[in-house]
Motif scaffolding. Structure first.
Motif, short mmCIF file in Angstrom:
data_model
loop_
_atom_site.label_atom_id
_atom_site.label_comp_id
_atom_site.label_asym_id
_atom_site.label_seq_id
_atom_site.Cartn_x
_atom_site.Cartn_y
_atom_site.Cartn_z
N HIS A 185 -20.54 44.82 -28.26
CA HIS A 185 -20.84 44.22 -26.96
C HIS A 185 -19.51 43.98 -26.27
N TYR A 186 -19.56 43.64 -25.01
CA TYR A 186 -18.34 43.30 -24.26
C TYR A 186 -17.33 44.44 -24.33
N ALA A 187 -17.79 45.66 -24.15
CA ALA A 187 -16.92 46.80 -24.41
C ALA A 187 -16.25 47.36 -23.18
N PRO A 188 -14.93 47.56 -23.24
CA PRO A 188 -14.27 48.36 -22.20
C PRO A 188 -14.57 49.84 -22.46
N ARG A 189 -14.20 50.72 -21.51
CA ARG A 189 -14.43 52.15 -21.72
C ARG A 189 -13.48 52.70 -22.76
N ALA A 190 -12.24 52.21 -22.74
CA ALA A 190 -11.24 52.66 -23.72
C ALA A 190 -11.62 52.14 -25.10
N LYS A 191 -11.17 52.84 -26.14
CA LYS A 191 -11.39 52.38 -27.53
C LYS A 191 -10.48 51.21 -27.80
N LEU A 192 -11.02 50.11 -28.28
CA LEU A 192 -10.19 48.94 -28.57
C LEU A 192 -10.02 48.77 -30.07
N ARG A 193 -8.78 48.54 -30.50
CA ARG A 193 -8.49 48.31 -31.91
C ARG A 193 -7.73 47.00 -32.06
N LEU A 194 -8.09 46.22 -33.08
CA LEU A 194 -7.35 45.00 -33.39
C LEU A 194 -6.39 45.29 -34.54
N MET A 195 -5.14 44.84 -34.39
CA MET A 195 -4.14 45.04 -35.45
C MET A 195 -3.27 43.81 -35.51
N ASP A 196 -2.66 43.57 -36.70
CA ASP A 196 -1.71 42.47 -36.72
C ASP A 196 -0.40 42.93 -36.09
N ALA A 197 0.51 41.98 -35.85
CA ALA A 197 1.72 42.30 -35.09
C ALA A 197 2.53 43.42 -35.74
N ARG A 198 2.61 43.40 -37.09
CA ARG A 198 3.41 44.43 -37.78
C ARG A 198 2.75 45.79 -37.67
N GLY A 199 1.43 45.82 -37.84
CA GLY A 199 0.71 47.08 -37.73
C GLY A 199 0.87 47.69 -36.34
N LEU A 200 0.83 46.82 -35.36
CA LEU A 200 0.97 47.27 -33.99
C LEU A 200 2.35 47.90 -33.76
N GLN A 201 3.38 47.21 -34.24
CA GLN A 201 4.75 47.73 -34.05
C GLN A 201 4.91 49.04 -34.80
N THR A 202 4.35 49.11 -36.01
CA THR A 202 4.45 50.35 -36.79
C THR A 202 3.78 51.51 -36.05
N ALA A 203 2.61 51.23 -35.49
CA ALA A 203 1.89 52.28 -34.76
C ALA A 203 2.72 52.77 -33.57
N LEU A 204 3.37 51.83 -32.88
CA LEU A 204 4.21 52.22 -31.73
C LEU A 204 5.40 53.04 -32.20
N ASP A 205 6.00 52.64 -33.34
CA ASP A 205 7.16 53.38 -33.87
C ASP A 205 6.76 54.80 -34.23
N LEU A 206 5.59 54.94 -34.83
CA LEU A 206 5.13 56.28 -35.23
C LEU A 206 4.92 57.16 -34.01
N LEU A 207 4.48 56.54 -32.95
CA LEU A 207 4.24 57.29 -31.72
C LEU A 207 5.53 57.87 -31.17
#
Ligand code: TXA
Ligand code: MG
Length: 343
Positions: free
Chosen positions: A240-262
């Motif tokens: 419910h409450y969905a935006p059109r984009a895919k939303l993912r929840l991550m902790d701060a470290r996971g988020l930074q790691t994902a950005l680094d990989l990008l």
């Protein structure tokens, strides 16, 4: 013109007249905007389900004016009010709290989706109250109103959001941006003990302090109370409450790691990923559009739905959100983000 200034008597009068005539219209509350109809007029209420694409077995909340702190409206729709519910009304109404109460058999059947209970709320927003009082003067005891969005989508927290959902055909009373920003806390008062169906601006701790009694979770109640099946609640659907984009929840470290990989993705001139985090993130990629989440839950709730809509408007494909803290003050925001992520 489909948007009316909610702070003028003329707008309130014409909207109340339209409600009394069985027409739909949107109005502000302090939580989110609602799409309202005369709760006692089954044909008018049926138009809400059609406009939203909402299944007719998902009950609506009925909004009442604050005469005797909502008690007059409650007496019209509810057949009984347990002592703890009385107390919740006294402490939190008008405000962002909805109570599920046993319904009078002769009113609000379509609004209640045929259930024997009814959801009642006395909102605090001055425009909502002005409208509800004027409606009552015209014989309309309450307005059935779900959030003014298409079924399953993000609730609107401004008049512009409502226009974005329904176009120019719908009359919208403009009361500014919603101060709470996420939907009301819902407490079921039909099962002998208070059961929290949806977290919101008012937390379980505040509710408990007010009644000096424990608030049950829905799971606990289903397990321990014999024959106490949970009432249907569409806001409690997992996705419910969905935006059109895919939303993912991550902790701060996971988020930074994902950005680094990008790494650097210079071929994109427009952002395809949005981040929404309390920590400062590093990214050299032009594909990433960053937005800071406030450090406190109240401020985050206030802006959350507008931020998600903004990400959609920018056309991002992914939204990476830092998981909110596991503390009770974040319950409402965490709940909405988890549902958005499940969509
Ligand atoms: O803040 C809010 O609550 C906003 C504003 C407009 O008041 N309204 C809102 O409505 O969020 P809606 O329809 O989007 O969500 C209402 C929730 C749903 O989860 C619905 O199933 C539940 O309230 N509800 C309403 N009546 C109920 C009932 N009799 N039993 C159980 N759940 C009920
Ligand atoms: Mg809704």
């Amino acid at each position: 013109m489909s948007v009316l200034d909610g702070f003028t008597d003329a707008s309130i009068r014409s909207c109340a007249q339209a409600r009394a005539a069985g027409e739909l219209g949107a109005f502000p509350t302090e939580t989110v905007y609602g799409l309202g109809a005369d709760a006692s007029n089954d044909a008018a209420v049926a138009k809400i389900f059609a406009a939203k694409g909402r299944p007719s077995n998902h009950p609506l909340i009925v909004h009442v004016d604050d005469s005797r702190q909502g008690a007059d409206g409650v007496a019209h729709f509810a057949s009984a009010v347990p002592a703890f519910a009385q107390r919740l009304m006294q402490v939190f109404w008008p405000g962002p709290l909805t109570l599920i109460l046993p319904r009078r058999a002769d009113v609000g059947a379509v609004a209640a989706a045929g259930q024997t209970s009814i959801g009642l709320r006395c909102p605090a927003h001055p425009v909502a109250q002005a409208l509800l009082r004027q409606c009552r003067a015209l014989g309309v005891a309450g307005l059935a109103a779900p959030s003014a969005n298409q079924f399953g989508r993000i609730s609107p927290t401004s008049a512009a959001h409502v226009v974005g959902e329904f176009g120019d055909g719908l009359l919208v009373l403009d009361g500014g941006s919603c101060a709470v920003g996420i939907e009301s806390t819902i407490v079921d008062c039909t099962r002998g003990v208070p059961v929290l169906l949806r977290p919101g601006g008012i937390g379980a701790a505040q509710l408990q302090a007010a009644i000096g009694q424990r608030i049950w979770s829905d799971d606990e109640a289903v397990q321990s109370l014999p024959g106490a099946a949970a009432p249907r609640a569409s806001g409690t659907l997992e996705a419910h409450y969905a935006p059109r984009a895919k939303l993912r929840l991550m902790d701060a470290r996971g988020l930074q790691t994902a950005l680094d990989l990008l790494g650097k993705v210079p071929q994109h001139s427009d952002p395809v990923i949005a981040t929404y985090a309390r920590v400062v993130l590093r990214s050299a990629s032009q594909a990433v559009w960053q937005r800071r989440m406030p450090q406190d839950a109240v401020a985050t709730a206030q802006q959350l739905f507008a931020v998600l809509r903004e990400f959609d408007a920018r056309g991002v494909k992914l939204i990476w959100v830092e998981t909110p803290p596991a503390t009770p003050d974040w319950d409402g925001v965490r709940d909405r983000l988890q549902r958005a992520a499940a969509a």
